[in-house]
Design an enzyme around this catalytic site. Structure first.
Site, PDB file in Angstrom:
ATOM      1  N   GLU A   1       4.397 -21.653  39.261  1.00 18.64           N
ATOM      2  CA  GLU A   1       4.631 -20.813  38.111  1.00 18.64           C
ATOM      3  C   GLU A   1       6.243 -20.909  38.117  1.00 18.64           C
ATOM      4  O   GLU A   1       6.839 -19.722  37.999  1.00 18.64           O
ATOM      5  CB  GLU A   1       4.047 -19.316  37.998  1.00 18.64           C
ATOM      6  CG  GLU A   1       4.312 -18.669  36.525  1.00 18.64           C
ATOM      7  CD  GLU A   1       4.098 -17.262  36.526  1.00 18.64           C
ATOM      8  OE1 GLU A   1       3.579 -16.868  35.780  1.00 18.64           O
ATOM      9  OE2 GLU A   1       4.348 -16.510  37.608  1.00 18.64           O
TER      10      GLU A   1
ATOM     11  N   GLU B   1       0.213  -7.367  39.748  1.00 22.09           N
ATOM     12  CA  GLU B   1       1.199  -8.233  40.004  1.00 22.09           C
ATOM     13  C   GLU B   1       2.423  -7.468  39.990  1.00 22.09           C
ATOM     14  O   GLU B   1       2.769  -6.780  39.126  1.00 22.09           O
ATOM     15  CB  GLU B   1       1.159  -9.613  39.186  1.00 22.09           C
ATOM     16  CG  GLU B   1       2.571 -10.220  39.467  1.00 22.09           C
ATOM     17  CD  GLU B   1       2.891 -11.547  38.300  1.00 22.09           C
ATOM     18  OE1 GLU B   1       3.565 -12.459  38.826  1.00 22.09           O
ATOM     19  OE2 GLU B   1       2.385 -11.205  37.269  1.00 22.09           O
TER      20      GLU B   1
END
Length: 276
Positions: free
Chosen positions: A250, A151
């Site tokens: 998120e 990520e």
């Protein structure tokens, strides 16, 4: 077109509630899946803590679809340890714990934050350590059908992966040097946008590498609709190209009605949304 599947990150949301209440709120809002950052203080927690976490998630009736690997002292600014050579043994022991949780709860996606740059270790040695650690973790978790996620991250000045291109380059290097083929891009559009990456261009180049998606609006990392990002358009783009993985919310949020925003959201297929 694939119907988007949404999950809720229960580590960033509803921090004012204990985990059991967070999970209950997610279920009440109509979601079926959750993800967590590493929910323990250390990489190899006591067995009773592991069992407690597994029992709590299992009792909720929700699916665990994403779990971060141990990322160091996150409140203190750490963002992963896979590129830190002196943590290799720790990570091997940690991956065994992750595997036990995954086997118990059915989770198959694991976010391995790369790690901030350290002044005491040359960059090339950190990168080599990351390749070894990611390859080893991928090998261990491939045995249960797991995928290691890489990520790009924002808000951490010493974190070296800022764009989708940089994350994919790491994935490619791990594959070339270790043979691991179960790594994928975690496309967190909030981080990419804040870092100045071109999200539509990243989607066009790397949509076949995307294994997990996370959403938050910018600025502020709030719920969709609180900022200016065209999140609905990006989700439609992914769904239209056949992406069938999870789209995780998120974003920061809490209070008595953490999912009230869903009633007016333009995210397609969202539980509680206008078309639901």
């Amino acid at each position: 077109m694939q119907t988007p599947r949404y999950a809720v990150n229960c580590s960033i949301m509803m921090k004012d509630r204990p985990p059991e209440q967070r999970l209950a709120a997610v279920r009440e809002a109509g979601f079926e899946a959750v993800e967590f950052w590493w929910p323990f203080a250390g990489p190899t927690p006591p067995e009773h803590e592991v069992e407690g976490f597994v029992d709590t998630v299992r009792a909720s009736g929700l699916s665990l679809v994403g779990l971060n690997l141990y990322a160091g002292d996150m409140p203190g600014g750490d963002r992963g340890v896979v590129s830190w050579p002196d943590h290799a043994d720790e990570l091997r022991a940690h991956t065994a714990v992750v595997r036990r949780i995954a086997e118990a709860l059915g989770c198959r996606s694991f976010n391995a934050l790369y790690g901030n740059r350290r002044a005491d270790v040359p960059d090339n040695e950190q990168d080599a350590a990351a390749v070894r650690a990611l390859g080893e973790a991928a090998g261990e978790l491939a045995e249960i059908g797991g995928t290691i996620l890489v990520e790009p991250v924002s808000g951490a000045p010493d974190y070296p992966l800022l764009t989708a291109d940089e994350a994919v380059a790491v994935i490619d290097r791990v594959g070339e040097e270790t043979g691991a083929d179960n790594l994928g891009l975690l496309l967190d559009v909030y981080h990419l946008a804040v870092n100045g990456d071109d999200v539509p261009a990243a989607l066009a180049r790397h949509r076949d590498r995307v294994s997990h998606v996370q959403l938050a609006d910018a600025p502020g990392r709030g719920a969709p609709g609180t900022g200016g990002l065209p999140l609905g358009d990006w989700v439609l783009d992914l769904a239209g190209s056949g992406y069938g993985g999870w789209v995780a919310l998120e974003h920061a949020g809490g209070g008595p009605s953490p999912f009230a925003w869903t009633r007016s959201s333009d995210l397609p297929g969202l539980p509680g949304g206008p078309e639901a």
